[in-house]
Every structure is written in structure tokens, then in C-alpha cells.
Design a protein around this motif. Structure first.
Motif, short mmCIF file in Angstrom:
data_model
loop_
_atom_site.label_atom_id
_atom_site.label_comp_id
_atom_site.label_asym_id
_atom_site.label_seq_id
_atom_site.Cartn_x
_atom_site.Cartn_y
_atom_site.Cartn_z
N GLN A 345 0.83 -1.20 0.00
CA GLN A 345 0.00 0.00 0.00
C GLN A 345 0.87 1.26 0.00
N ALA A 346 1.92 1.25 0.83
CA ALA A 346 2.80 2.42 0.90
C ALA A 346 3.56 2.61 -0.41
N ALA A 347 3.94 1.50 -1.05
CA ALA A 347 4.65 1.60 -2.34
C ALA A 347 3.77 2.27 -3.38
N GLY A 348 2.48 1.94 -3.36
CA GLY A 348 1.58 2.52 -4.34
C GLY A 348 1.37 4.00 -4.16
N SER A 349 1.49 4.49 -2.91
CA SER A 349 1.19 5.90 -2.63
C SER A 349 2.43 6.76 -2.49
N SER A 350 3.62 6.17 -2.63
CA SER A 350 4.87 6.92 -2.43
C SER A 350 5.54 7.19 -3.77
N ALA A 351 6.09 8.40 -3.91
CA ALA A 351 6.73 8.79 -5.17
C ALA A 351 8.22 8.49 -5.18
N THR A 352 8.84 8.35 -4.01
CA THR A 352 10.28 8.09 -3.93
C THR A 352 10.54 7.08 -2.81
N ALA A 353 11.74 6.53 -2.81
CA ALA A 353 12.13 5.61 -1.74
C ALA A 353 12.13 6.31 -0.39
N THR A 354 12.57 7.56 -0.36
CA THR A 354 12.58 8.31 0.90
C THR A 354 11.17 8.49 1.44
#
Length: 388
Positions: A345-354
Motif C-alpha cells: 500500500q505504501a509503495a503505491g502511494s509513495s513517489a520516492t524511496a525516501t
């Protein structure tokens, strides 16, 4: 502009020697001549050339004698021998003494000469680069043996630049270090045919030995690229099997979890293989987010291990996210399955690794039992890839 490569032509036949020198100069090389083996060795001692072209049949000291001397004094100096028709046995003897190649006289045109010289010089440069890498590794090994901080600096230096462009993708990454020196890292490489590869690795254990394995893996992959391995070698199943064999051959007694991807943008295809990396990497594209469930044995356990590969189409909005298993140790609450769902879920909503690290709350934990490495590859505008 770099100086032209210098080539020494050793031949007692003046007309042949002068002709070869002129042909080499037309090809852009600097050429010198010597009339026999003794004069040739004296010329090499005065000013070492980049390559030697040497006739086999000469007075005073023949080509085989020259090779014997050079093998002891200048083992890395490339030598291409020239032999007349009917002297094949001499050519075989020369190759056994260390000659890099041989040409039949008369030489059948400049293209033949250019190919032999170019191939030998390219091999010499590759060997020199490998030696430079080995020298660099020896320095790093000595530093690591005395200084764990040096090991941490080395680990960070292996990471690609955060925000770098790789093909049509943007790479972002994070490394959250543990309390102990470990072996998590990621890297990329480019191939001459336009394809490029990436991998995320987690070396088992802690301390200097684990850090050394990260150096070894990076160096081995760079060497394979420099050597110009066949295109099929970098297919995931072959590449992972070769890495597994190399890790066992070097007897580091460490196993490595590694996920590897090979991107072919000309065909819009991503080929992947997994050697024990978990949690499953995440692929998001076309409005869908799913785990790339690819089983595989970690590297360095069994020489008979084989690795499957799977291909995925690349879309304009493709996003790839992977992290090492240390993430489970620092995420709060829940089972492994629940944590895996939260990562997706977090991967889908995050634009960068940070941003992914921040969304998961990983920076709140300072005393980490294991490293956490995160790799994210986004195609197109990263911010447009967020899910609502």
C-alpha cells in the motif's frame, strides 16, 4: 585527446617492417621498428610500447626468444606474432609462450591487421582495468579490517546516485543502517545493446565479512560487463546461476538474498529473477499494484541451484519497489503478511524511496537490528504514479 597507442614492429625484413609501420600509422597508431629480436628488446626497455608485433624467424634472436624474455620481464605486454606460410608449428609454439595472437605473412590487408591489433589492445585494457579494480579492493580490504566506519562508507559508496536517470526510469533509493555493519545494497549496470540491469542484495550476517561480499558482488558484475559477455548471459536465470557459482567458488561462506531485473526498453519488457529476496517486490502499472511472487534459493548455498525468470510488459506508468527483509524488524506490529500488505500500500502511494520510508515510519527506529535497503524505479513523472 589521448595519445595514440604505440606499437613496436620487430622484423628483419626491412620492406615488411616499414610497410606494417605505415599501415599502423594510417590506422591512427604510433609505430616504431626494430630489425631483430635483440634490437626489439632494447627498444622495449627504453620505452615500453602498448603492443608488439613480432616476426618469428629472425637472426640473433628469433620471435620465440623474444617471447621468452618478455614473458619473464613484461608478462602483461601484448604480443602478436607474424609467421610465414608453412610455419604453423612455430605459431603454436609462440602461443604457448604467451603470444596473444598470430598473423600469417603476408598480412591479408589492413582490415586483418586492424582486427588483430584492436582485439589485443582491447584485451590489454580490460586486464589493466581488472588489475586497477583488484588494487582498489586490496586497499578497501585493509581499511575494512581496521575500521568499521570505513566499511560503512564503503557500503554507502556502492549505492547508485539517488534520483539518477536510468533509461526512461528514475531511480531512488534509501539505506537505513543497522547498529552493526551489514551488507545490504543495490546497484545498476548498462549493456552495449541498450539493455540495463538492476539488483537489490542482502548479504547474510553482520560485520566486515558481509561488507566484503558486497564489494565482491559489485566487482564481479562490473567485470562481466567489461568483458563483453554474450547478451544471453545477462538473462536472469543465467546471470543468477553465474553469481551463485562465483560466490561459492570464492568461499566467503555467506549467502545472499538478491532480486535481479533486466530492462529491455526497445521491447518494453522487464525480465526478473529472484534468489531468496523477501518481501516480494512490488510492481505497479496500469492502475494495478501486485506482489512479484518469484521463489528462488539464496545465492551461495548450493551449486546445483537453478533460477526461474519471469517477464512483465513495461507500461508508461510502471513503478517497481523492493526492500530487504530488515524492514520487517523495524515495522511496528502485525504479522509478516500484514506488514507485506502495508508495504504494498505504501509503495503505491509513495513517489520516492525516501517517501516510502517515511510513510512506513522506518526512520523512527534508530537501534535497528538489521539494515533496510529500499530501491524504487519509476517511469515517467513519479508524482503522477501515486494512487489515490
Amino acid at each position: 585527446m589521448p595519445a595514440p597507442k604505440r606499437i613496436l614492429v620487430i622484423d628483419d625484413a626491412d620492406d615488411v617492417r616499414i610497410l606494417v609501420e605505415r599501415q599502423l600509422e594510417r590506422l591512427g597508431y604510433a609505430a616504431d621498428g626494430a630489425a631483430d629480436g635483440v634490437a626489439g628488446l632494447e627498444a622495449i626497455a627504453r620505452s615500453r610500447p602498448d603492443l608488439v608485433l613480432c616476426d618469428l624467424r629472425m637472426p640473433r634472436l628469433d620471435g620465440l626468444g623474444v617471447l621468452s624474455e618478455l614473458r619473464d620481464k613484461y608478462p602483461q605486454l601484448p604480443v602478436v606474432v607474424m609467421s610465414g606460410e608453412g610455419l604453423l608449428q612455430d605459431a603454436v609454439s609462440a602461443l604457448r609462450l604467451g603470444a596473444w595472437d598470430y598473423l600469417s605473412k603476408p598480412i591479408a590487408g589492413m582490415a586483418v591487421l586492424q582486427h588483430a591489433v584492436g582485439k589485443a589492445l582491447e584485451k590489454a585494457e580490460l586486464l589493466a582495468e581488472n588489475q586497477r579494480q583488484r588494487d582498489k579492493l586490496e586497499v578497501l580490504y585493509r581499511e575494512l579490517a581496521d575500521d568499521q566506519d570505513a566499511g560503512r562508507r564503503l557500503q554507502l559508496s556502492l549505492l547508485p546516485e539517488d534520483g539518477m536517470k536510468v533509461g526512461s526510469f528514475t531511480l531512488t533509493r534509501e539505506l537505513l543502517p543497522s547498529s552493526f555493519l551489514s551488507g545490504d545494497f543495490c546497484s545498476t549496470f548498462s549493456l552495449p545493446d541498450g539493455r540495463w540491469g538492476f539488483y537489490l542484495a542482502d548479504v547474510a550476517g553482520h560485520g566486515v565479512p558481509s561488507a566484503l561480499v558486497t564489494v565482491m558482488l559489485r566487482t564481479v558484475v562490473e567485470r562481466w560487463v567489461l568483458e563483453g559477455r554474450d547478451a544471453s548471459f545477462f538473462a536472469p536465470s543465467t546471470f543468477l546461476k553465474a553469481l551463485n557459482h562465483e560466490l561459492l567458488r570464492q568461499r566467503h561462506e555467506k549467502h545472499v538474498a538478491l532480486f535481479y531485473g533486466l530492462v529491455d526498453e526497445s521491447r518494453s519488457v522487464l525480465a526478473c529473477g529472484n534468489a531468496g529476496c523477501f518481501p516480494w517486490p512490488i510492481l505497479q502499472q496500469g492502475g494495478n499494484t501486485f506482489a512479484m511472487e518469484l521463489p528462488g534459493m539464496p545465492l551461495g548455498l548450493m551449486d546445483t541451484a537453478s533460477y526461474d525468470e519471469r517477464t512483465y510488459p513495461l507500461l508508461p506508468d510502471t513503478k517497481f519497489v523492493a526492500c530487504t527483509d530488515g524492514v520487517f524488524d523495524v515495522m511496528d506490529g502485525g504479522s509478516v503478511e500484514e506488514k507485506s500488505r502495508r508495504i504494498a500500500q505504501a509503495a503505491g502511494s509513495s513517489a520516492t524511496a525516501t517517501e516510502l520510508v517515511q510513510v512506513l515510519g522506518l526512520t523512527q527506529h534508530r537501534a535497528r537490528p538489521d539494515d533496510v535497503a529500499v530501491l524504487m524505479l519509476t517511469r515517467g513523472d513519479a508524482h503522477a504514479l501515486r494512487t489515490s
